[in-house]
Design a protein around this motif. Structure first.
Motif, short mmCIF file in Angstrom:
data_model
loop_
_atom_site.label_atom_id
_atom_site.label_comp_id
_atom_site.label_asym_id
_atom_site.label_seq_id
_atom_site.Cartn_x
_atom_site.Cartn_y
_atom_site.Cartn_z
N ASN A 180 10.85 2.43 3.31
CA ASN A 180 9.42 2.24 3.12
C ASN A 180 9.10 2.15 1.63
OD1 ASN A 180 9.18 2.57 5.87
ND2 ASN A 180 8.53 4.71 5.75
N SER A 209 6.61 -6.10 7.01
CA SER A 209 8.03 -5.84 7.17
C SER A 209 8.79 -7.07 6.70
CB SER A 209 8.31 -5.55 8.64
OG SER A 209 9.66 -5.24 8.78
N ASN A 222 9.70 -1.99 4.68
CA ASN A 222 8.32 -1.94 5.12
C ASN A 222 7.48 -1.77 3.86
OD1 ASN A 222 9.15 -1.85 7.92
ND2 ASN A 222 9.84 0.23 7.44
N TRP A 248 5.04 8.93 2.53
CA TRP A 248 5.59 7.91 3.44
C TRP A 248 6.69 7.10 2.76
CZ3 TRP A 248 5.18 2.47 3.00
CH2 TRP A 248 5.50 1.75 4.15
#
Ligand code: GDP
Ligand code: MG
Length: 181
Positions: free
Chosen positions: A4, A39, A52, A80
């Motif tokens: 991420n 993505s 991502n 995240w």
């Protein structure tokens, strides 16, 4: 590998332009103001990588050092993310100062890793506008050296390859972080 990534920086520095360049290889010129997570899969050194990518809005709280307002969203983003692309414009000193503050804030929020291992790439964008430059390449390089980040100067407008290098550089950093944790 799956990771991420958050793209951060002040308004109008070219966060969306960079993200869209990576995804589509194109520079459109005008971008909406919608926060999105994309993505994107590609091959780096023979290995498939899926990123991502959160093309994020600018968090005013970082500059004001006021974390009461939108700090929870900012923290959510930072937690995240496995890696960060921090963008400034070489024509905008305030945006460079913001990147410097972002690095500090991210490193103190990410307490799970030792501060030096957080994968961060600093990007000086709008290199094509060199006649309006107010931040030297040397300053960008020094900031990266002092904070143990990677540094690139790019033009999302003119050069797809330079944008690709940014994300390849981040993937290298992510691999290193994974190997040593
Ligand atoms: P964001 O707010 O950080 O997402 O910035 P945008 O990606 O929306 O870009 C802001 C403005 O800067 C737009 O008008 C873009 O066309 C322009 N822009 C983005 N990257 C570059 C670049 O590398 N060179 C030039 N000249 N303009 C750029
Ligand atoms: Mg944007």
């Amino acid at each position: 590998m799956d990771a991420n990534i958050v793209v951060m920086g002040m308004e109008s520095v070219g966060k969306s332009a960079l993200t869209v360049r990576l995804l589509t290889r194109r520079f459109i010129g005008e971008y909406g103001d919608i926060e999105s997570i994309y993505s994107h899969s590609f091959i780096v050194d023979g290995r498939a990588v899926t990123l991502n990518i959160w093309d994020s809005h600018y968090s005013q709280c970082v500059v004001l050092q006021d974390f009461s307002a939108d700090s929870s969203l900012f923290e959510k983003k930072v937690r995240w993310a496995d890696g960060f692309v921090l963008v400034y414009s070489i024509c905008d000193r305030a945006s460079f100062n913001t990147v410097s503050r972002l690095i500090q804030t991210i490193k103190s929020t990410k307490d799970c890793l030792s501060a030096d291992k957080v994968p961060i790439v600093i990007v000086g964008n709008k290199r094509d506008l060199h006649h309006r430059r107010t931040v030297t390449s040397e300053e960008g390089r020094l900031l990266a050296l002092n904070t143990n980040c990677q540094f690139y100067e790019v033009s999302a407008a003119e050069n797809y390859h330079s944008v690709l290098m940014v994300f390849h550089g981040l993937v290298d950093r992510l691999k290193d972080a994974k190997l040593t944790t």
